[in-house]
Design an enzyme around this catalytic site. Structure first.
Site, PDB file in Angstrom:
ATOM      1  N   HIS A  73       0.859  -1.075   0.094  1.00  0.00           N
ATOM      2  CA  HIS A  73      -0.150   0.090  -0.031  1.00  0.00           C
ATOM      3  C   HIS A  73       1.064   1.045   0.039  1.00  0.00           C
ATOM      4  O   HIS A  73       1.554   1.550   0.938  1.00  0.00           O
ATOM      5  CB  HIS A  73      -0.943   0.098   1.229  1.00  0.00           C
ATOM      6  CG  HIS A  73      -1.993  -1.008   1.226  1.00  0.00           C
ATOM      7  ND1 HIS A  73      -3.245  -0.784   0.576  1.00  0.00           N
ATOM      8  CD2 HIS A  73      -1.912  -2.203   1.712  1.00  0.00           C
ATOM      9  CE1 HIS A  73      -4.095  -1.869   0.710  1.00  0.00           C
ATOM     10  NE2 HIS A  73      -3.138  -2.782   1.387  1.00  0.00           N
ATOM     11  N   PRO A  74       0.660   2.213  -1.086  1.00  0.00           N
ATOM     12  CA  PRO A  74       1.505   3.490  -1.033  1.00  0.00           C
ATOM     13  C   PRO A  74       0.801   4.365   0.161  1.00  0.00           C
ATOM     14  O   PRO A  74      -0.225   4.288   0.455  1.00  0.00           O
ATOM     15  CB  PRO A  74       1.091   3.879  -2.364  1.00  0.00           C
ATOM     16  CG  PRO A  74      -0.090   3.323  -2.677  1.00  0.00           C
ATOM     17  CD  PRO A  74      -0.351   1.993  -2.160  1.00  0.00           C
ATOM     18  N   GLU A  89      -9.012   4.319  -4.943  1.00  0.00           N
ATOM     19  CA  GLU A  89      -9.366   4.180  -3.482  1.00  0.00           C
ATOM     20  C   GLU A  89      -8.902   5.483  -2.723  1.00  0.00           C
ATOM     21  O   GLU A  89      -9.594   5.834  -1.722  1.00  0.00           O
ATOM     22  CB  GLU A  89      -8.445   3.049  -2.830  1.00  0.00           C
ATOM     23  CG  GLU A  89      -8.943   1.852  -3.201  1.00  0.00           C
ATOM     24  CD  GLU A  89      -7.796   0.636  -3.213  1.00  0.00           C
ATOM     25  OE1 GLU A  89      -8.481  -0.638  -3.133  1.00  0.00           O
ATOM     26  OE2 GLU A  89      -7.026   0.747  -2.364  1.00  0.00           O
ATOM     27  N   PHE A 119       0.890   4.725   6.974  1.00  0.00           N
ATOM     28  CA  PHE A 119      -0.552   4.748   7.520  1.00  0.00           C
ATOM     29  C   PHE A 119      -1.353   4.170   6.785  1.00  0.00           C
ATOM     30  O   PHE A 119      -1.379   4.288   5.473  1.00  0.00           O
ATOM     31  CB  PHE A 119      -0.901   6.217   7.708  1.00  0.00           C
ATOM     32  CG  PHE A 119      -2.159   6.345   8.078  1.00  0.00           C
ATOM     33  CD1 PHE A 119      -2.763   6.328   9.382  1.00  0.00           C
ATOM     34  CD2 PHE A 119      -3.382   7.110   7.099  1.00  0.00           C
ATOM     35  CE1 PHE A 119      -4.084   6.589   9.801  1.00  0.00           C
ATOM     36  CE2 PHE A 119      -4.545   7.498   7.635  1.00  0.00           C
ATOM     37  CZ  PHE A 119      -4.877   7.102   8.929  1.00  0.00           C
ATOM     38  N   ILE A 121      -5.449   3.067   5.947  1.00  0.00           N
ATOM     39  CA  ILE A 121      -6.656   3.129   6.291  1.00  0.00           C
ATOM     40  C   ILE A 121      -7.638   2.720   4.956  1.00  0.00           C
ATOM     41  O   ILE A 121      -7.176   2.972   4.040  1.00  0.00           O
ATOM     42  CB  ILE A 121      -6.987   4.749   6.698  1.00  0.00           C
ATOM     43  CG1 ILE A 121      -8.504   4.949   7.063  1.00  0.00           C
ATOM     44  CG2 ILE A 121      -6.896   5.821   5.288  1.00  0.00           C
ATOM     45  CD1 ILE A 121      -8.898   6.457   7.689  1.00  0.00           C
ATOM     46  N   ALA A 123      -9.471   4.142   2.374  1.00  0.00           N
ATOM     47  CA  ALA A 123      -9.750   5.287   1.924  1.00  0.00           C
ATOM     48  C   ALA A 123     -10.898   5.547   1.080  1.00  0.00           C
ATOM     49  O   ALA A 123     -11.337   6.708   0.673  1.00  0.00           O
ATOM     50  CB  ALA A 123      -8.491   5.866   1.250  1.00  0.00           C
TER      51      ALA A 123
END
Length: 169
Positions: A73-74, A89, A119, A121, A123
């Site tokens: 995940h970036p 996303e 981080f 989440i 999104a």
């Protein structure tokens, strides 16, 4: 009246050769352990069965497995170039002001320094401000609590990505 037939997208997923199925699962979640657990439970009769298997696999991931999943995940606000999934996303950041983008960059770096990972989440459907507020709130969490929040957020992301995979015609 409800249909008992398997949706076409799920039928296609069930029929994929193992390597191809693993590839599409790893696009949904970078965890090898998660993908292997889902592969081992094929075929799925319903999408809900697939989602339940995903949730169960997510609950069993080790800390190393979670690290592997998060590595896919970036950072929020910086989707990988050419990655339509992360761009879609994180679309709530696309129209964010330069000030909000700069603030998210600083918060992402502070979060990563504190916890040792991006981080994370779910999104989808969130505005840039909502994502900023979430990182502000979560950066003060104890590491153990944050790890469980990350696990929950990954589970939400995986469900959304699996739904896209199996509900496409």
């Amino acid at each position: 009246m409800t249909s008992t037939s398997t949706p076409p997208g799920l039928t296609r997923f069930n029929a994929l050769e193992e390597h191809a199925a693993c590839t599409v699962l790893r696009e949904a979640c970078a965890s090898t352990a998660w993908a292997k657990r889902l592969l081992a439970a094929r075929p799925y009769a319903t999408c809900e069965d697939l989602y339940a298997a995903s949730d169960a696999a997510m609950a069993e991931l080790t800390a190393a497995d979670l690290d592997e999943a998060m590595a896919g995940h970036p950072p929020i606000g910086r989707p990988e170039p050419g990655d339509p999934t992360s761009a879609r996303e994180q679309s709530g950041m696309a129209g964010a002001s330069d000030a909000l983008k700069a603030e998210m960059l600083e918060l992402n770096l502070a979060y990563q320094e504190r916890f040792g990972h991006v981080f994370l989440i779910c999104a989808t459907g969130r505005t840039g401000e909502q994502m900023r507020d979430a990182v502000r709130e979560r950066i003060g969490n104890p590491p153990e609590r944050e790890r469980e929040i990350v696990r929950t957020e990954l589970g939400k992301i995986n469900r959304i990505r699996l739904a896209r995979l199996v509900e496409e015609d």
